[in-house]
Motif scaffolding. Structure first.
Motif, short mmCIF file in Angstrom:
data_model
loop_
_atom_site.label_atom_id
_atom_site.label_comp_id
_atom_site.label_asym_id
_atom_site.label_seq_id
_atom_site.Cartn_x
_atom_site.Cartn_y
_atom_site.Cartn_z
N ASP A 1 0.83 -1.20 0.00
CA ASP A 1 0.00 0.00 0.00
C ASP A 1 0.87 1.25 0.00
N ARG A 2 1.82 1.33 0.93
CA ARG A 2 2.69 2.51 1.03
C ARG A 2 3.52 2.72 -0.24
N CYS A 3 4.14 1.65 -0.69
CA CYS A 3 5.03 1.77 -1.85
C CYS A 3 4.25 2.05 -3.13
N ALA A 4 3.09 1.43 -3.27
CA ALA A 4 2.27 1.68 -4.46
C ALA A 4 1.81 3.13 -4.49
N ARG A 5 1.48 3.69 -3.31
CA ARG A 5 1.09 5.10 -3.26
C ARG A 5 2.25 5.97 -3.73
N LEU A 6 3.44 5.69 -3.22
CA LEU A 6 4.61 6.49 -3.57
C LEU A 6 5.03 6.30 -5.03
N ALA A 7 4.81 5.10 -5.56
CA ALA A 7 5.19 4.81 -6.94
C ALA A 7 4.08 5.17 -7.94
N ALA B 1 -11.47 3.73 0.81
CA ALA B 1 -12.41 4.76 0.36
C ALA B 1 -11.68 6.07 0.07
N ARG B 2 -10.74 6.45 0.92
CA ARG B 2 -9.97 7.68 0.69
C ARG B 2 -9.18 7.60 -0.62
N THR B 3 -8.60 6.44 -0.86
CA THR B 3 -7.84 6.25 -2.10
C THR B 3 -8.76 6.37 -3.30
N LEU B 4 -9.93 5.78 -3.21
CA LEU B 4 -10.89 5.84 -4.32
C LEU B 4 -11.38 7.26 -4.54
N VAL B 5 -11.57 8.03 -3.47
CA VAL B 5 -11.94 9.43 -3.62
C VAL B 5 -10.84 10.19 -4.36
N ALA B 6 -9.59 9.95 -3.97
CA ALA B 6 -8.46 10.62 -4.62
C ALA B 6 -8.37 10.26 -6.11
N LEU B 7 -8.87 9.09 -6.47
CA LEU B 7 -8.87 8.65 -7.87
C LEU B 7 -10.15 9.05 -8.60
N ASN B 8 -11.00 9.82 -7.92
CA ASN B 8 -12.30 10.25 -8.48
C ASN B 8 -13.21 9.08 -8.81
N ARG B 9 -13.09 8.00 -8.07
CA ARG B 9 -13.95 6.82 -8.23
C ARG B 9 -14.97 6.87 -7.09
N PHE B 10 -15.87 7.84 -7.18
CA PHE B 10 -16.75 8.19 -6.07
C PHE B 10 -17.76 7.10 -5.73
N TYR C 1 -17.56 8.66 8.14
CA TYR C 1 -18.51 9.65 7.62
C TYR C 1 -17.78 10.80 6.92
N GLN C 2 -16.56 11.07 7.35
CA GLN C 2 -15.76 12.09 6.67
C GLN C 2 -15.48 11.67 5.23
N VAL C 3 -15.06 10.42 5.04
CA VAL C 3 -14.77 9.96 3.68
C VAL C 3 -16.05 9.83 2.86
N LEU C 4 -17.14 9.43 3.50
CA LEU C 4 -18.42 9.39 2.78
C LEU C 4 -18.83 10.79 2.34
N GLY C 5 -18.64 11.76 3.23
CA GLY C 5 -18.96 13.14 2.87
C GLY C 5 -18.11 13.64 1.70
N ARG C 6 -16.83 13.31 1.73
CA ARG C 6 -15.95 13.73 0.62
C ARG C 6 -16.36 13.07 -0.69
N ALA C 7 -16.77 11.79 -0.63
CA ALA C 7 -17.19 11.10 -1.84
C ALA C 7 -18.47 11.72 -2.40
N HIS C 8 -19.43 12.01 -1.52
CA HIS C 8 -20.67 12.64 -1.98
C HIS C 8 -20.39 14.05 -2.50
N LEU C 9 -19.48 14.75 -1.86
CA LEU C 9 -19.09 16.08 -2.33
C LEU C 9 -18.47 15.98 -3.72
N GLY C 10 -17.63 14.98 -3.94
CA GLY C 10 -17.02 14.77 -5.24
C GLY C 10 -18.04 14.47 -6.32
N HIS D 1 -1.73 2.85 -8.70
CA HIS D 1 -3.06 2.89 -8.08
C HIS D 1 -3.77 1.54 -8.08
N THR D 2 -3.64 0.77 -9.14
CA THR D 2 -4.31 -0.52 -9.21
C THR D 2 -3.81 -1.45 -8.12
N LEU D 3 -2.49 -1.48 -7.92
CA LEU D 3 -1.92 -2.33 -6.88
C LEU D 3 -2.31 -1.82 -5.50
#
Length: 189
Positions: free
Chosen positions: A86-92, A120-129, A150-159, A95-97
């Motif tokens: 997870d950490r290394c894939a984020r840095l590299a 969910a946060r990762t999917l929000v960052a990828l615009n996969r709401f 609920y914070q991540v749900l709010g961000r997804a709905h906001l997106g 996204h799929t991995l």
């Protein structure tokens, strides 16, 4: 100093395979292929996870990711290897991995909302709401008192542009944690 670059993820298998045996054709469901582990045949006992951490600290994110994937090949349910992927894939920027690693972490910890919130946060960052909302709802089933759900749900709905549902989610965050700065900021927005 040799840098190893992981090969691209293998092509997924078709949903059905056609098998012909003795003139008889049969259709069978193909097993989905796991893209996370990276096979290796060096024949030596190697601590791939430690290598991954060293390479990550040195800034070789692709090499670190390859080593973490090799560690997962050796131990398919290793939570530490999945977290390192997870950490290394984020840095590299893989996204799929990253999504696959977070999904596996969530499967291995069915009572813990944290991996599902991270997914969910990762999917929000990828615009996969839509997917983020589904992951957020699964996280809520695991821990209804976690404000980050609920914070991540709010961000997804906001997106998605669903402001009324986003407001409901951010208000739920504040019902649990009245001083949650991000929820206050998002409601102000």
């Amino acid at each position: 100093h040799t840098v190893s670059v992981p090969p691209p993820p293998p092509e997924p298998l078709p949903a059905e395979l056609e098998i012909v045996d003795a003139g008889v054709t049969a259709r069978v469901e193909a097993e989905p292929q796991d893209i996370l582990p990276l096979g290796h045949e060096d024949g030596r006992t190697v601590d791939h996870l430690s290598r991954a951490m060293v390479l990550r600290e040195q800034g070789d994110f692709d090499g670190a990711l390859a080593e973490a994937r090799r560690a997962l090949f050796d131990a398919p349910d290793d939570v530490d290897a999945l977290q390192q992927i997870d950490r290394c894939a984020r840095l590299a920027g893989e996204h799929t991995l990253r999504v696959a690693a977070l999904e596996r972490l969530a499967e291995l910890s069915p009572d813990d909302a944290t991996p599902m919130v991270r997914l969910a946060r990762t999917l929000v960052a990828l615009n996969r709401f839509d997917e983020a909302i589904a992951a957020g709802k699964r996280a809520a089933q695991r821990d209804v008192f976690n404000p980050e759900v609920y914070q991540v749900l709010g961000r997804a709905h906001l997106g998605q542009g669903d402001l009324s549902q986003a407001i409901i989610e951010f208000e739920q965050v504040l019902a649990i944690d009245p001083a949650h700065g991000y929820a206050l900021n998002n409601l102000g927005f």
